[in-house]
Design an enzyme around this catalytic site. Sequence first.
Site, PDB file in Angstrom:
ATOM      1  N   GLU A  63       0.823  -1.205   0.000  1.00  0.00           N
ATOM      2  CA  GLU A  63       0.000   0.000   0.000  1.00  0.00           C
ATOM      3  C   GLU A  63       0.861   1.260   0.000  1.00  0.00           C
ATOM      4  O   GLU A  63       0.594   2.211  -0.740  1.00  0.00           O
ATOM      5  CB  GLU A  63      -0.912   0.006   1.241  1.00  0.00           C
ATOM      6  CG  GLU A  63      -1.860  -1.177   1.312  1.00  0.00           C
ATOM      7  CD  GLU A  63      -1.302  -2.345   2.112  1.00  0.00           C
ATOM      8  OE1 GLU A  63      -2.065  -2.962   2.865  1.00  0.00           O
ATOM      9  OE2 GLU A  63      -0.081  -2.636   1.975  1.00  0.00           O
ATOM     10  N   CYS A  87      -2.250  -4.017   7.167  1.00  0.00           N
ATOM     11  CA  CYS A  87      -1.798  -4.382   8.513  1.00  0.00           C
ATOM     12  C   CYS A  87      -2.061  -3.253   9.497  1.00  0.00           C
ATOM     13  O   CYS A  87      -2.179  -2.082   9.142  1.00  0.00           O
ATOM     14  CB  CYS A  87      -0.320  -4.750   8.494  1.00  0.00           C
ATOM     15  SG  CYS A  87       0.788  -3.371   8.207  1.00  0.00           S
ATOM     16  N   ALA A 173       7.796 -50.388  -4.596  1.00  0.00           N
ATOM     17  CA  ALA A 173       8.961 -51.123  -5.073  1.00  0.00           C
ATOM     18  C   ALA A 173       8.606 -52.596  -5.214  1.00  0.00           C
ATOM     19  O   ALA A 173       7.645 -53.080  -4.604  1.00  0.00           O
ATOM     20  CB  ALA A 173      10.138 -50.962  -4.108  1.00  0.00           C
ATOM     21  N   ALA A 174       9.386 -53.285  -6.024  1.00  0.00           N
ATOM     22  CA  ALA A 174       9.225 -54.732  -6.158  1.00  0.00           C
ATOM     23  C   ALA A 174       9.833 -55.429  -4.936  1.00  0.00           C
ATOM     24  O   ALA A 174      10.486 -54.807  -4.103  1.00  0.00           O
ATOM     25  CB  ALA A 174       9.891 -55.219  -7.442  1.00  0.00           C
ATOM     26  N   ARG A 195       8.820 -29.829  -6.813  1.00  0.00           N
ATOM     27  CA  ARG A 195       9.942 -29.646  -5.893  1.00  0.00           C
ATOM     28  C   ARG A 195      10.388 -28.184  -5.908  1.00  0.00           C
ATOM     29  O   ARG A 195      10.601 -27.566  -4.865  1.00  0.00           O
ATOM     30  CB  ARG A 195      11.119 -30.529  -6.302  1.00  0.00           C
ATOM     31  CG  ARG A 195      11.030 -31.991  -5.966  1.00  0.00           C
ATOM     32  CD  ARG A 195      12.320 -32.689  -6.376  1.00  0.00           C
ATOM     33  NE  ARG A 195      12.330 -34.101  -6.090  1.00  0.00           N
ATOM     34  CZ  ARG A 195      13.368 -34.908  -6.299  1.00  0.00           C
ATOM     35  NH1 ARG A 195      14.492 -34.416  -6.829  1.00  0.00           N
ATOM     36  NH2 ARG A 195      13.295 -36.192  -6.003  1.00  0.00           N
ATOM     37  N   ARG A 218      15.150 -30.667 -11.195  1.00  0.00           N
ATOM     38  CA  ARG A 218      15.893 -30.712 -12.453  1.00  0.00           C
ATOM     39  C   ARG A 218      14.975 -30.687 -13.669  1.00  0.00           C
ATOM     40  O   ARG A 218      13.822 -31.113 -13.620  1.00  0.00           O
ATOM     41  CB  ARG A 218      16.753 -31.985 -12.503  1.00  0.00           C
ATOM     42  CG  ARG A 218      17.703 -32.126 -11.338  1.00  0.00           C
ATOM     43  CD  ARG A 218      18.584 -33.359 -11.454  1.00  0.00           C
ATOM     44  NE  ARG A 218      17.833 -34.607 -11.416  1.00  0.00           N
ATOM     45  CZ  ARG A 218      17.423 -35.211 -10.299  1.00  0.00           C
ATOM     46  NH1 ARG A 218      17.657 -34.652  -9.122  1.00  0.00           N
ATOM     47  NH2 ARG A 218      16.777 -36.363 -10.362  1.00  0.00           N
ATOM     48  N   THR A 282       8.183 -44.397   5.791  1.00  0.00           N
ATOM     49  CA  THR A 282       8.342 -44.088   7.219  1.00  0.00           C
ATOM     50  C   THR A 282       8.075 -42.616   7.500  1.00  0.00           C
ATOM     51  O   THR A 282       7.302 -42.267   8.405  1.00  0.00           O
ATOM     52  CB  THR A 282       9.756 -44.462   7.697  1.00  0.00           C
ATOM     53  OG1 THR A 282       9.960 -45.856   7.484  1.00  0.00           O
ATOM     54  CG2 THR A 282       9.914 -44.156   9.175  1.00  0.00           C
ATOM     55  N   ALA A 284       6.579 -40.341   5.434  1.00  0.00           N
ATOM     56  CA  ALA A 284       5.227 -39.976   5.018  1.00  0.00           C
ATOM     57  C   ALA A 284       4.208 -40.410   6.068  1.00  0.00           C
ATOM     58  O   ALA A 284       3.282 -39.658   6.418  1.00  0.00           O
ATOM     59  CB  ALA A 284       4.903 -40.612   3.669  1.00  0.00           C
ATOM     60  N   ALA A 286       4.713 -40.876   9.265  1.00  0.00           N
ATOM     61  CA  ALA A 286       4.869 -40.074  10.479  1.00  0.00           C
ATOM     62  C   ALA A 286       4.120 -38.755  10.371  1.00  0.00           C
ATOM     63  O   ALA A 286       3.438 -38.329  11.324  1.00  0.00           O
ATOM     64  CB  ALA A 286       6.346 -39.823  10.749  1.00  0.00           C
TER      65      ALA A 286
END
Length: 372
Positions: A63, A87, A173-174, A195, A218, A282, A284, A286
Site C-alpha cells: 500500500e 496491517c 517397489a518390487a 519440488r 531438475r 516411514t 510420510a 509419520a
Amino acid sequence: MDAGPATPTATSRERQAMLRALELAANGPARGVNPRVGCVILDADGTVVAEGWHRGAGTAHAEVDALSRLAPGAARGTTAVVTLEPCNHTGRTGPCAVALIEAGVERVVFAVDDPGHHSGGGAERLRTAGVTVVSGVLAHEAEAFLDDWLTVARLGRPLVTVKWASTLDGRIAASDGTSRWITGEAARIDVHRRRAAHDAILVGTGTVLADDPSLTARHADGTLLPEQPVPVVMGDRAIPSGAAVHRHPRGAILHHGHDPAALLAELRSLGVRSVFVEGGPTVATAFLRAGLVDTVLTYLAPVLLGGPRLAIGDLGVETIRDAIRLEPVGVEHLGDDLLIITTPTRHPVESVPAGHTVSHPENGPSHVHGHR
C-alpha cells in the site's frame, strides 16, 4: 423496520483491479517469512492511478509503495485494492491502515483477512476512521496464492505436501527393492516442477542411505531448475560425507530425531514456508499420523507388483471409522500415469498455541497469543 445500511460490495473495476493486484504481488519474493502483497489505487472514476507491491522484509508495504507513486494529496478520495488486509502493526515499517487513512483514501477493498493477532485488525481501524471497507473480494484466488504463508500464519508451521509414486495396488517397489521407474517421464518432470515450487524437500535417513538422492529440482535433461528447495534429512543415522545431498547447491539441513512437529518448528524458524515430503513410507506415515499434512500427491502407474512394500505404513487406524479421509482436489493425466491430488479433511483450524511465534505480514516474526 430499518434494515440498516447495505453491506458494500466490490464493483467490476475493483474486481479487475484485484486480479491486477495479484499479478503485482507475484513480483515479490516467493520465499521467506513475508507474504507477497499487491496493491492498485483507483481514482473516483475507477481508473488506475498507482500500483505497488511488497519487495521483502524491511521494504515498503504494497500500500505504501503504491501511495509513494502519487503526488502529495493525490490519494485523497481514491480506492485502494489490496490482496491482503492492510496491517495494523508497527514492525520494521508502520501500519498500512494508518498510512491509508493519513493519505485520505476513501475506500479500501481487500481479498483475505490478516490472521495475525498483532498485525490483524486493519479493516476495523479503517472503518473507525470513516473509510469504507470491502472484504473477501476474489478471496479464493488470493487464498490459493498465499496458501503457504497463510498456513504459517494460522497454524505456526510450514505448509506440508506429501508425495509418493506407486503402482495401482499401492506398492512403491518390487520385492527385490527395485523401484526405477514405476512412473513415466511426464510424472517425473511434474515432480521436479513441484519440488522447485517448495521451500524445502524432506526425506528420511533411510532414503538417503538406500538411494543416495541429490534432492535437486531438475529439467528433463538433468540440468538444474532455477529455483531449488533446501534439502532436509530427518533421522538419527549418520549420513556419509560423500552423499549426494551434501553436493546440493543449497546447504542440507540434518535434523536428528523423528518428531515431525519439532522438525516443522525448526524449519519455520528458518523462514521455510512450504515443505515437500518425498522420503519413503516411514517419513510420510509419520507426518500423516501426526495430522501435519495439507496436500497429498499420489502418482499412480498402471502397474501391479503385489508384495509388502506399501507406500504408507501403520497409521494407527484400527477401524474404518477412524480412517484418514481425503478430499479429492484434482486428477491429472501425465503420460500413462495419473496424479491424484487430495487434501486431508480436518476439523476447524486450531488456534495457534499461546506463546507461539509466527510470521506476520511483511514485518518478520511477532509474538502471537492466538488465532483470530
